[in-house]
Design an enzyme around this catalytic site. Structure first.
Site, PDB file in Angstrom:
ATOM      1  CG  ASP A   1      -5.268   8.601 -12.543  1.00  0.00           C
ATOM      2  OD1 ASP A   1      -5.232   7.854 -10.976  1.00  0.00           O
ATOM      3  OD2 ASP A   1      -5.840   8.895 -13.395  1.00  0.00           O
TER       4      ASP A   1
ATOM      5  CG  ASP B   1      -1.567   1.192   0.974  1.00  0.00           C
ATOM      6  OD1 ASP B   1      -3.254   0.892   1.059  1.00  0.00           O
ATOM      7  OD2 ASP B   1      -1.185   2.494   1.244  1.00  0.00           O
TER       8      ASP B   1
ATOM      9  CG  ASN C   1      -4.564  11.701  -5.384  1.00  0.00           C
ATOM     10  OD1 ASN C   1      -4.267  11.867  -6.908  1.00  0.00           O
ATOM     11  ND2 ASN C   1      -5.756  10.919  -4.912  1.00  0.00           N
TER      12      ASN C   1
ATOM     13  CD  GLU D   1      -3.798   3.659  -1.183  1.00  0.00           C
ATOM     14  OE1 GLU D   1      -4.426   3.005  -0.972  1.00  0.00           O
ATOM     15  OE2 GLU D   1      -2.883   3.807  -0.372  1.00  0.00           O
TER      16      GLU D   1
HETATM   17  P1  GH3 Z   1      -1.641   5.236   4.479  1.00  0.00           P
HETATM   18  O1  GH3 Z   1       0.060   5.285   4.267  1.00  0.00           O
HETATM   19  O2  GH3 Z   1      -2.169   5.095   5.531  1.00  0.00           O
HETATM   20  O3  GH3 Z   1      -1.606   4.175   3.586  1.00  0.00           O
HETATM   21  O4  GH3 Z   1      -2.081   6.673   3.359  1.00  0.00           O
HETATM   22  P2  GH3 Z   1      -2.914   7.185   2.401  1.00  0.00           P
HETATM   23  O5  GH3 Z   1      -3.218   8.485   1.869  1.00  0.00           O
HETATM   24  O6  GH3 Z   1      -2.497   5.873   1.254  1.00  0.00           O
HETATM   25  O7  GH3 Z   1      -4.571   5.796   2.436  1.00  0.00           O
HETATM   26  P3  GH3 Z   1      -5.886   6.799   2.365  1.00  0.00           P
HETATM   27  O8  GH3 Z   1      -6.526   5.550   1.740  1.00  0.00           O
HETATM   28  O9  GH3 Z   1      -6.205   7.515   2.722  1.00  0.00           O
HETATM   29  O10 GH3 Z   1      -5.846   7.397   0.506  1.00  0.00           O
HETATM   30  C1  GH3 Z   1      -5.916   6.243  -0.700  1.00  0.00           C
HETATM   31  C2  GH3 Z   1      -6.141   7.531  -1.583  1.00  0.00           C
HETATM   32  O11 GH3 Z   1      -6.075   6.852  -2.673  1.00  0.00           O
HETATM   33  C3  GH3 Z   1      -7.300   7.506  -1.964  1.00  0.00           C
HETATM   34  C4  GH3 Z   1      -8.116   7.272  -3.498  1.00  0.00           C
HETATM   35  O12 GH3 Z   1      -8.976   8.936  -3.701  1.00  0.00           O
HETATM   36  C5  GH3 Z   1      -6.754   7.904  -3.705  1.00  0.00           C
HETATM   37  N1  GH3 Z   1      -6.511   6.871  -4.749  1.00  0.00           N
HETATM   38  C6  GH3 Z   1      -7.553   5.850  -4.532  1.00  0.00           C
HETATM   39  N2  GH3 Z   1      -7.794   5.454  -6.602  1.00  0.00           N
HETATM   40  C7  GH3 Z   1      -7.064   6.214  -7.429  1.00  0.00           C
HETATM   41  C8  GH3 Z   1      -6.798   5.926  -8.773  1.00  0.00           C
HETATM   42  O13 GH3 Z   1      -7.270   5.805  -9.556  1.00  0.00           O
HETATM   43  N3  GH3 Z   1      -6.294   7.897  -9.266  1.00  0.00           N
HETATM   44  C9  GH3 Z   1      -5.919   8.464  -7.713  1.00  0.00           C
HETATM   45  N4  GH3 Z   1      -5.372   9.887  -8.365  1.00  0.00           N
HETATM   46  N5  GH3 Z   1      -6.185   8.719  -7.211  1.00  0.00           N
HETATM   47  C10 GH3 Z   1      -6.688   6.752  -6.440  1.00  0.00           C
HETATM   48 MG    MG Z   2      -1.971   4.495   1.094  1.00  0.00          MG
HETATM   49 MG    MG Z   3      -4.803   2.056   0.858  1.00  0.00          MG
END
Ligand code: GH3
Ligand code: MG
Ligand code: MG
Ligand code: MG
Length: 308
Positions: free
Chosen positions: A188, A171, A179, A214
């Site tokens: 992306d 992860d 983002n 992610e």
């Molecule tokens: P942590 O270290 O605890 O994992 O923090 P984090 O910010 O990585 O985790 P969190 O679950 O808070 O956020 C994951 C983010 O990933 C939120 C979501 O908008 C983003 N995300 C998910 N799928 C995609 C994608 O296909 N493209 C983009 N650009 N962002 C994405």
């Molecule tokens: Mg994460």
């Molecule tokens: Mg995650």
């Protein structure tokens, strides 16, 4: 597209073979149904079959029926029946047995070529659809359902062969910040590059898929917990080694990983194993991120250093 020509008449085999060669088509010629059937069951079986109706032993119609039972794993075999029979009822019999097309002997080369082009078009389309159904659009890694299907297969195999399969849940750390600060398109671009880095460090029989936004799931067949933890740490280090260059900015990226293996405890379901990997991942996050933790039955999770 690889072609298999199944024809018991040496004369016809040579004649059709000559045409195929002339058109630079890759083909293998077989003279009876039994040999054809054993070749067709191999993983790299040809995708288009030119099949004579009348064959000694296993005939064309029976072979056609059998070919259709192979379709379950997703690779379609396009089948063209070749035969002197030209009555309408025969055509129906061939189609009902699973043939896609039908050519009357003596084979007219321009007609054969046209039918092969149709077959290729169908096969290309089928391949593209299959790829889209099993791969993630953004990263082109396996998608969630495909990597989970692979997990199921690998776990079953490891139980059968009594060898562990390692499961790594990775992860990205603080991905939301990317983002939020640079925009979704930058996020992306980072996901695409991370996928590329994950893929580049794997061996041919290892598997990787996009498990969620992610999050990535990696499967290392025949790999124990200690080895898998080390491998995970190498991959972790590779992902974070160089900042990712996007059109928006240079983005430093780190990843946390949870590792577990199947085969240590009997009767664990796929869900149990994913839960274990997730728990280990949680510990990696708790430990400050950018690290690997292995699942332990006792509840203490150790990084690769502790396992050496
Ligand atoms: P942590 O270290 O605890 O994992 O923090 P984090 O910010 O990585 O985790 P969190 O679950 O808070 O956020 C994951 C983010 O990933 C939120 C979501 O908008 C983003 N995300 C998910 N799928 C995609 C994608 O296909 N493209 C983009 N650009 N962002 C994405
Ligand atoms: Mg994460
Ligand atoms: Mg995650
Ligand atoms: Mg024949």
């Amino acid at each position: 597209m690889r072609i298999m020509l199944i024809e018991d008449s040496a004369l016809d085999r040579r004649r059709i073979g000559r045409f195929l060669k002339q058109w630079s088509l890759e083909y293998v010629a077989v003279e009876n149904g039994a040999d054809a059937w054993s070749l067709l069951q191999s993983p790299d079986a040809p995708s288009l079959v030119l099949l004579d109706w009348m064959l000694p032993g296993l005939d064309g119609i029976e072979l056609c029926r059998r070919i259709r039972t192979l379709g379950a794993n997703g690779t379609y075999i396009y089948t063209v029946m070749l035969t002197a029979k030209d009555k309408k009822q025969d055509l129906l019999t061939a189609m009902a047995a699973g043939a896609d097309d039908y050519l009357s002997k003596p084979i007219d080369p321009s007609e054969l070529r046209a039918r092969l082009m149709v077959g290729k078009r169908i096969l290309d389309l089928q391949q593209a659809l299959r790829f889209a159904a099993t791969h993630d659009f953004l990263t082109t890694l396996f998608n969630r359902s495909e990597i989970l299907a692979s997990l199921k297969r690998e776990v079953a195999r490891s139980a059968r062969e009594n060898k562990p399969t390692a499961i790594i849940l990775a992860d990205l750390d603080h991905f939301k910040l990317i983002n939020d600060s640079l925009g979704h398109a930058a996020g992306d671009a980072v996901l695409k590059e991370v996928a590329q880095r994950l893929r580049s460090d794997l061996r041919t029989y290892d598997l990787v898929g996009r498990y969620g936004g992610e999050e990535f799931l990696l499967l290392l067949p025949n790999c124990d917990l200690i080895t898998a933890s080390r491998r995970a740490d190498e991959i972790r280090s590779l992902v974070s080694k160089n900042a990712i260059v996007t059109t928006f900015a240079k983005v430093p990226v780190t990843v946390s990983m949870g590792v577990t293996v199947s085969g240590c405890t009997r009767g664990l379901t796929i869900e149990d194993l994913l839960q274990q990997a997730d728990e280990a991942l949680y510990h990696a996050k708790q430990n400050g991120r950018n690290c690997v933790r292995a699942f332990c039955e006792t509840g203490t999770n150790a990084g690769p250093n502790h396992l050496r």
